[in-house]
Design an enzyme around this catalytic site. Structure first.
Site, short mmCIF file in Angstrom:
data_model
loop_
_atom_site.label_atom_id
_atom_site.label_comp_id
_atom_site.label_asym_id
_atom_site.label_seq_id
_atom_site.Cartn_x
_atom_site.Cartn_y
_atom_site.Cartn_z
CD GLU A 80 26.07 44.93 34.45
OE1 GLU A 80 26.34 46.06 34.14
OE2 GLU A 80 26.69 44.17 35.03
CE LYS A 179 28.48 48.53 36.03
NZ LYS A 179 28.70 47.69 35.15
CB CYS A 212 28.07 44.77 37.83
SG CYS A 212 29.14 43.30 37.04
#
Length: 316
Positions: A80, A179, A212
Site C-alpha cells: 500500500e 479500500k 491494510c
C-alpha cells in the site's frame, strides 16, 4: 477422422491433467518497499512531477518484479502507498490519481494505454506483468467524477479512492478494489458507498484482495473467507508496528492461521514510521517473513504455497 484429429482429445486431456497436477502449488512473492516519498506540500504539483516521483518508485518495483519472475514466481504483491507514499492533503494527491475502470472492460493498458484517458501508471504496471509473465498486484489512487445529483458528491466534484489493482500475465486488468475501512489519517480519500468483495480466479486458486486496515473488519475480510471461500488473500499494507496492534508478522500470521487461508502480505518499509513486516503466511504458519527496523532497505520474499490450503493433507 484424420489421425491428427483423433489425437486432439487425448492431447487436450493430457494437458488438462498436467495443469491440474502443476496447480497443486504455486510460487508467490511479496516485496517490502522502502518508498521514495514526495516533499510535503498542501498544494498540488504538476502531473509531470507527480509521474516522475511515481516512476522512481516503479523503477524499484520493476526490478523486484523481474527478479521474482526469474525465480519462478507466479504472482507478486507490492505494498500500500508503494508508488507515491502518504504525505498528502486531498488537494495535493490529485495529480497522482488515475481513472481506473471496472475490470469487466477487458483492458490491457500495455497494448491500449489511451483507451480510458491518460493512464501512465496503469500502462507501466500492465507492461511489468506482461513482459515478465506474472500477476502483479499494486496500490494506486482512483478518481471518479460526480455531480450535484449525487448527494454525497464532494464539493470538488470527484471521489478519490485508495485502490488495489491486479494485472494478469498478459497485462490485463483483472481486479480493482477500493479500500473500504480507511485509517484515520487517510483524509485524502473517500469511503466507497458500499463495501466491495473482490475475487478473481487463477490457475492456482481463487484469490481475494483487500487493503491494510480492512483486515480488522467483517467486511470485506471475513466475507471473502467465510462466504466466498477464497484460497489466498492479497494484502497490500502500510502497517505501523505500534500499540494497540500487534506487530505485522505476528498479527498477519495469526490471521492466516485463524482464517485458514494463504495471506500474501506486502508492507511498506519506513523505520521512522515503524513500518516493516511482510510475509507469505499459511494456515500452518509463516512460509517466509521479513522484519527489519534497523535499515532502510527493501526485501523480496518468495515461497511455494498450496493452491488450495483447505485440501492440503496437513491442513490444521
Amino acid at each position: 477422422m484424420l489421425p491428427s484429429q483423433a489425437l486432439l482429445p487425448a492431447v487436450v486431456l493430457a494437458l488438462t491433467a498436467l495443469q491440474a497436477l502443476a496447480s497443486d502449488t504455486f510460487i508467490a512473492a511479496v516485496y517490502e518497499h522502502a518508498v521514495i516519498l514526495p516533499d510535503p506540500t498542501e498544494e498540488p504539483i504538476s502531473p509531470d512531477d507527480a509521474l516522475a516521483l511515481m516512476n522512481k518508485n516503479m523503477d524499484v518495483l520493476e526490478r523486484a518484479i523481474k527478479e521474482a519472475a526469474q525465480k519462478g514466481a507466479h504472482i507478486i504483491v507490492t505494498p500500500e502507498d508503494g508508488i507515491y507514499g502518504w504525505r498528502f492533503t486531498r488537494e495535493s494527491i490529485y495529480p497522482y490519481l488515475e481513472d481506473i475502470p471496472d475490470p469487466v472492460v477487458n483492458w490491457i493498458p500495455c497494448t491500449d494505454p489511451s483507451r480510458f484517458g491518460p493512464a501512465p501508471v496503469q500502462e507501466r504496471l500492465s507492461c511489468m506483468a506482461r513482459n515478465n509473465s506474472i500477476y502483479v498486484v499494486a496500490n494506486i489512487g482512483d478518481k471518479k467524477p460526480c455531480n450535484s445529483s449525487d448527494p454525497k458528491c464532494p464539493s470538488d466534484g470527484r471521489y478519490h479512492y485508495n485502490t488495489d489493482v491486479v494485472f494478469d500475465p498478459q497485462g490485463k486488468l483483472v481486479a480493482r478494489y477500493h479500500k473500504y475501512n480507511l485509517f484515520r489519517r487517510e483524509t485524502q480519500f473517500n469511503y466507497p458507498k458500499e463495501p466491495e468483495a473482490v475475487t478473481f480466479e487463477t490457475p492456482f486458486g481463487k484469490f481475494g484482495i483487500f487493503t491494510c486496515f480492512d483486515i480488522l473488519f467483517y467486511e470485506p475480510a471475513v466475507v471473502l473467507v467465510s462466504k466466498l471461500q477464497v484460497d489466498t488473500v492479497l494484502f497490500p499494507t502500510a502497517w505501523m508496528n505500534v500499540l494497540p496492534f500487534l506487530t505485522a508478522v505476528e498479527f498477519h500470521s495469526a490471521w492466516a492461521m485463524g482464517m485458514r487461508v494463504n495471506l500474501l502480505s506486502a508492507n511498506t518499509h519506513n523505520t521512522i514510521m515503524a513500518m516493516t513486516g511482510s510475509g507469505l503466511f499459511t494456515p500452518e504458519g509463516p512460509a517466509a517473513y521479513h522484519y527489519d527496523s534497523a535499515t532502510e532497505e527493501g526485501r523480496l520474499l518468495l515461497a511455494e504455497l498450496s493452491t488450495h490450503p483447505r485440501l492440503s493433507p496437513t491442513y490444521p
